[in-house]
Design an enzyme around this catalytic site. Structure first.
Site, PDB file in Angstrom:
ATOM      1  N   HIS A  30       0.839  -1.202   0.000  1.00 35.81           N
ATOM      2  CA  HIS A  30       0.000   0.000   0.000  1.00 35.81           C
ATOM      3  C   HIS A  30       0.871   1.248   0.000  1.00 35.81           C
ATOM      4  CE1 HIS A  30       1.141  -0.430   4.210  1.00 35.81           C
ATOM      5  NE2 HIS A  30       0.846   0.836   4.396  1.00 35.81           N
ATOM      6  N   ASP A  65       0.841   5.237   1.816  1.00 35.18           N
ATOM      7  CA  ASP A  65       0.215   5.927   2.949  1.00 35.18           C
ATOM      8  C   ASP A  65      -0.467   7.194   2.434  1.00 35.18           C
ATOM      9  OD1 ASP A  65       1.266   3.964   4.561  1.00 35.18           O
ATOM     10  OD2 ASP A  65       2.989   5.158   5.211  1.00 35.18           O
ATOM     11  N   HIS A 103       4.770   0.088  -0.155  1.00 37.79           N
ATOM     12  CA  HIS A 103       5.566  -0.752   0.749  1.00 37.79           C
ATOM     13  C   HIS A 103       4.690  -1.847   1.345  1.00 37.79           C
ATOM     14  CE1 HIS A 103       3.858   2.646   2.948  1.00 37.79           C
ATOM     15  NE2 HIS A 103       3.902   1.929   4.063  1.00 37.79           N
ATOM     16  N   ARG A 153       8.156  -8.983  15.056  1.00 42.79           N
ATOM     17  CA  ARG A 153       8.522  -7.621  14.645  1.00 42.79           C
ATOM     18  C   ARG A 153       7.572  -6.645  15.335  1.00 42.79           C
ATOM     19  NH1 ARG A 153      10.689  -4.349  10.258  1.00 42.79           N
ATOM     20  NH2 ARG A 153       9.179  -2.719   9.770  1.00 42.79           N
TER      21      ARG A 153
HETATM   22  C1  GA4 Z   1      -2.408   2.984   5.477  1.00 38.83           C
HETATM   23  C2  GA4 Z   1      -1.594   3.921   6.398  1.00 38.83           C
HETATM   24  C3  GA4 Z   1      -2.041   3.856   7.876  1.00 38.83           C
HETATM   25  O1  GA4 Z   1      -1.583   2.641   8.472  1.00 38.83           O
HETATM   26  C4  GA4 Z   1      -3.589   3.927   8.000  1.00 38.83           C
HETATM   27  C5  GA4 Z   1      -4.155   2.723   7.264  1.00 38.83           C
HETATM   28  C6  GA4 Z   1      -5.684   2.521   7.303  1.00 38.83           C
HETATM   29  C7  GA4 Z   1      -6.101   1.539   8.422  1.00 38.83           C
HETATM   30  O2  GA4 Z   1      -5.328   0.655   8.784  1.00 38.83           O
HETATM   31  O3  GA4 Z   1      -7.252   1.660   8.850  1.00 38.83           O
HETATM   32  C8  GA4 Z   1      -6.078   2.006   5.888  1.00 38.83           C
HETATM   33  C9  GA4 Z   1      -4.822   2.263   4.988  1.00 38.83           C
HETATM   34  C10 GA4 Z   1      -3.906   3.135   5.821  1.00 38.83           C
HETATM   35  C11 GA4 Z   1      -5.187   2.914   3.642  1.00 38.83           C
HETATM   36  C12 GA4 Z   1      -6.500   2.369   2.991  1.00 38.83           C
HETATM   37  C13 GA4 Z   1      -7.554   1.967   4.039  1.00 38.83           C
HETATM   38  C14 GA4 Z   1      -7.303   2.739   5.325  1.00 38.83           C
HETATM   39  C15 GA4 Z   1      -6.527   0.561   5.770  1.00 38.83           C
HETATM   40  C16 GA4 Z   1      -7.276   0.559   4.477  1.00 38.83           C
HETATM   41  C17 GA4 Z   1      -7.600  -0.535   3.823  1.00 38.83           C
HETATM   42  C18 GA4 Z   1      -4.013   4.065   9.456  1.00 38.83           C
HETATM   43  C19 GA4 Z   1      -4.092   5.024   7.106  1.00 38.83           C
HETATM   44  O4  GA4 Z   1      -4.293   6.183   7.407  1.00 38.83           O
HETATM   45  O5  GA4 Z   1      -4.309   4.517   5.832  1.00 38.83           O
END
Ligand code: GA4
Length: 329
Positions: free
Chosen positions: A205, A207, A262, A272
């Protein structure tokens, strides 16, 4: 001892990997004590959207205190941890990531960086001393946020922007929508029995925010994509931080900085533990390429507010390319 109920194996993704990916030695290294590293910083954001930071100024004591609080929390029985779940949007999550069906070999705590709400909600699992957790979190987040702002200001200098706080002011804003995440990837011994296929700890994914600052213990797992289909393994380093460019910074630089894809693969032997600060703008902030970075070029993106982007991101699957919806055709 960490309790995780056994997941159905077919739920998980695997990476076909007959040989383990060797550690990549070319990850840009930024020494924050050297002011001239701003040019390297810009190069790293253009080439990889990712770099390692040393001489960061975050006291080791803050790091180890929060790590030990995290380890204590994840060692609790599942039923205790679930008292602060599910993570909607903040709290404990186990294997399920986001709201749209993604899963990983990971358990985590998602927290907002507003300290007030933390102590109340977590008092049940932090026993008679929730203050200890709150303090460790506060010290760590404040120091990492300071470092993130310093990095963003060096980036602005490196890009020759007039306003050196053009990025950092978004994190400094009282309304900044920043998130903090503690991840625990238990060892995944099945790895051996799956013909060299690695189970996914946290799927690929990007961020959505501006910048992400990660610190992990010395267990490997993090990989970054080079964008050509290949992945490189990042050698762990518990004394350094790893920084990612997020989607919003890619937009503000009109695509010059790359929001890096990443993922984390499981480790068969060791747990981890990672802690990540995601620096985001206020919800009402308009995100668009900075005019001074357009240099006569067209904007690659439609303007959006962070609220709009976040809503769209949280409705997506982890691996989706979330920025496509906001590209100008
Ligand atoms: C990716 C980055 C952060 O960890 C996060 C993630 C969020 C979650 O875990 O709820 C998301 C992911 C993240 C992006 C797309 C959506 C939302 C899981 C998911 C499938 C906390 C964020 O802000 O976006």
């Amino acid at each position: 001892m960490v309790f995780m109920s056994k997941p159905a194996p077919e739920q998980f993704s695997f990476i076909r990997n007959s040989k383990p990916t060797p550690f990549f030695s070319g990850i840009p290294l930024i020494d924050l004590s050297k002011p001239d590293s701003m040019h390297q910083l810009v190069k790293a954001c253009e080439e990889f959207g990712f770099f390692k930071v040393i001489n960061h100024g975050v006291p080791m004591e803050f790091i180890s205190k929060l790590e030990s609080e995290a380890v204590n929390f994840f060692s609790l029985p599942l039923s205790e941890k679930e008292k602060v779940g599910p993570p909607c949007p903040f709290g404990y999550g186990n294997k399920s990531i986001g709201q749209n069906g993604d899963v990983g070999w990971v358990e985590y705590l998602l927290l907002n960086t507003d300290q007030e709400s933390i102590s109340q909600r977590f008092s049940s699992v932090f026993g008679d001393n929730p203050e200890k957790f709150r303090c460790a979190l506060n010290d760590y987040v404040s120091a990492v946020k300071r470092m993130a702002c310093e990095i963003l200001e060096m980036m602005a200098d490196g890009l020759k922007l007039q306003q050196r706080n053009v990025f950092s002011k978004l994190l400094m804003d009282e309304q900044s929508d920043s998130v903090f995440r503690l991840n625990h990837y238990p060892p995944c011994p099945e790895i051996e029995s799956l013909n060299g296929q690695n189970k996914i700890g946290f799927g690929e994914h990007t961020d959505p925010q501006i910048i992400s600052v990660l610190r992990s213990n010395n267990t490997s797992g993090l990989q970054i994509s080079l964008g050509d289909g290949s992945w490189i393994s990042v050698p762990p380093d518990q004394n350094s931080f790893f920084v990612n460019v997020g989607d919003s910074l890619q937009v503000m630089t009109n695509g010059r900085f790359k929001s890096v894809r990443h993922r984390v693969l499981t480790n068969s032997m060791k747990a981890r533990v990672s802690m990540i600060y995601f620096g985001g703008p206020p919800l009402s902030e308009k995100i668009a390429p900075l005019p001074s970075l357009m240099k006569g070029k067209e904007s690659l993106y439609k303007e959006f507010t962070w609220f709009e982007y976040k809503r769209s991101a949280y409705n997506s699957r982890l691996a989706d390319n979330r920025l496509v919806l906001f590209e100008r055709i």
